[in-house]
Design a protein around this motif. Structure first.
Motif, PDB file in Angstrom:
ATOM      1  N   MET A   4      -7.432   2.504   0.686  1.00 18.27           N
ATOM      2  CA  MET A   4      -5.981   1.931   0.950  1.00 18.27           C
ATOM      3  C   MET A   4      -5.313   2.721   2.036  1.00 18.27           C
ATOM      4  O   MET A   4      -4.246   2.406   2.411  1.00 18.27           O
ATOM      5  N   GLN A   5      -5.823   3.929   2.371  1.00 18.37           N
ATOM      6  CA  GLN A   5      -5.277   4.725   3.365  1.00 18.37           C
ATOM      7  C   GLN A   5      -5.556   4.104   4.789  1.00 18.37           C
ATOM      8  O   GLN A   5      -6.565   3.355   5.109  1.00 18.37           O
ATOM      9  N   PRO A   6      -4.520   4.081   5.559  1.00 18.41           N
ATOM     10  CA  PRO A   6      -4.618   3.652   7.046  1.00 18.41           C
ATOM     11  C   PRO A   6      -5.820   4.451   7.840  1.00 18.41           C
ATOM     12  O   PRO A   6      -5.905   5.657   7.642  1.00 18.41           O
ATOM     13  N   PRO A   7      -6.378   3.825   8.616  1.00 19.63           N
ATOM     14  CA  PRO A   7      -7.409   4.722   9.622  1.00 19.63           C
ATOM     15  C   PRO A   7      -6.731   5.691  10.219  1.00 19.63           C
ATOM     16  O   PRO A   7      -5.515   5.845  10.583  1.00 19.63           O
ATOM     17  N   ARG A  11       0.898  -1.153   0.076  1.00 20.70           N
ATOM     18  CA  ARG A  11      -0.231   0.002   0.004  1.00 20.70           C
ATOM     19  C   ARG A  11       0.772   1.058   0.075  1.00 20.70           C
ATOM     20  O   ARG A  11       2.020   1.191   0.628  1.00 20.70           O
ATOM     21  N   ARG A  12       0.488   2.142  -0.691  1.00 17.20           N
ATOM     22  CA  ARG A  12       1.178   3.627  -0.826  1.00 17.20           C
ATOM     23  C   ARG A  12       0.341   4.432  -0.198  1.00 17.20           C
ATOM     24  O   ARG A  12      -0.860   4.527   0.204  1.00 17.20           O
ATOM     25  N   GLN A  13       1.154   5.320   0.489  1.00 14.53           N
ATOM     26  CA  GLN A  13       0.536   6.520   1.310  1.00 14.53           C
ATOM     27  C   GLN A  13       0.337   7.577   0.526  1.00 14.53           C
ATOM     28  O   GLN A  13       0.821   7.909  -0.444  1.00 14.53           O
ATOM     29  N   GLN A  48     -11.730   5.578  -8.552  1.00 16.92           N
ATOM     30  CA  GLN A  48     -10.221   5.830  -8.056  1.00 16.92           C
ATOM     31  C   GLN A  48     -10.006   6.244  -6.617  1.00 16.92           C
ATOM     32  O   GLN A  48      -9.127   5.956  -5.910  1.00 16.92           O
ATOM     33  N   TRP A  49     -11.211   7.565  -6.385  1.00 14.07           N
ATOM     34  CA  TRP A  49     -10.790   8.125  -5.129  1.00 14.07           C
ATOM     35  C   TRP A  49     -11.484   7.129  -4.062  1.00 14.07           C
ATOM     36  O   TRP A  49     -10.814   7.043  -3.256  1.00 14.07           O
TER      37      TRP A  49
END
Length: 138
Positions: free
Chosen positions: A133-136, A39-41, A126-127
């Motif tokens: 994919m973002q961390p909580p 996962r990418r930030q 995409q959004w």
């Protein structure tokens, strides 16, 4: 016999610069043990540093936005040309051309609006994918 230390597929893909491409099983930093790209930030690129690397805008999507806008503008231009040609009295050769422009205009408008709607759905998906994919938040 325990399989705790063995893994049938354990690889690390290396990019052209010799850095790990982070494809395969996630290890100590991710710990999920699932296959797939890491996962990418937000705000980082492939190298991990913010502000470096590839362009984040897809040029094909930009071209599709330009085509959709061009189709919508062409529809209004076709309506205008058709009205000018059909408003000239006594011009028998301009009448078929005016009707031709009047026939194409709704299809151009429909194609442009369909393109805009498709691109908006693509951006929404995409959004959503990037948000998942973002961390909580902590």
């Amino acid at each position: 016999m325990s399989d705790a230390g063995s893994d049938p597929i354990n690889f690390t893909e290396i990019d052209a610069r010799g850095h790990p491409a982070r494809y395969g099983r996630e290890h100590a930093d991710g710990g999920s043990g699932t296959y797939g790209p890491a996962r990418r930030q937000w705000g980082t690129t492939e190298g991990g540093a913010a502000g470096q690397g590839r362009l984040s805008i897809n040029p094909f999507i930009v071209a599709l936005w330009a085509v959709a806008a061009g189709l919508i503008m062409a529809a209004f231009a076709a309506f205008t040309i058709a009205q000018e040609l059909l408003s000239v009295p006594g011009s028998p050769e301009s009448t078929p051309v005016g009707y031709m422009w009047m026939t194409f205009a709704p299809f151009l408008l429909f194609a442009g609006l369909l393109g805009v709607m498709g691109l908006l759905f693509w951006h929404a998906s995409q959004w959503r994918r990037n948000r998942d994919m973002q961390p909580p938040p902590s």
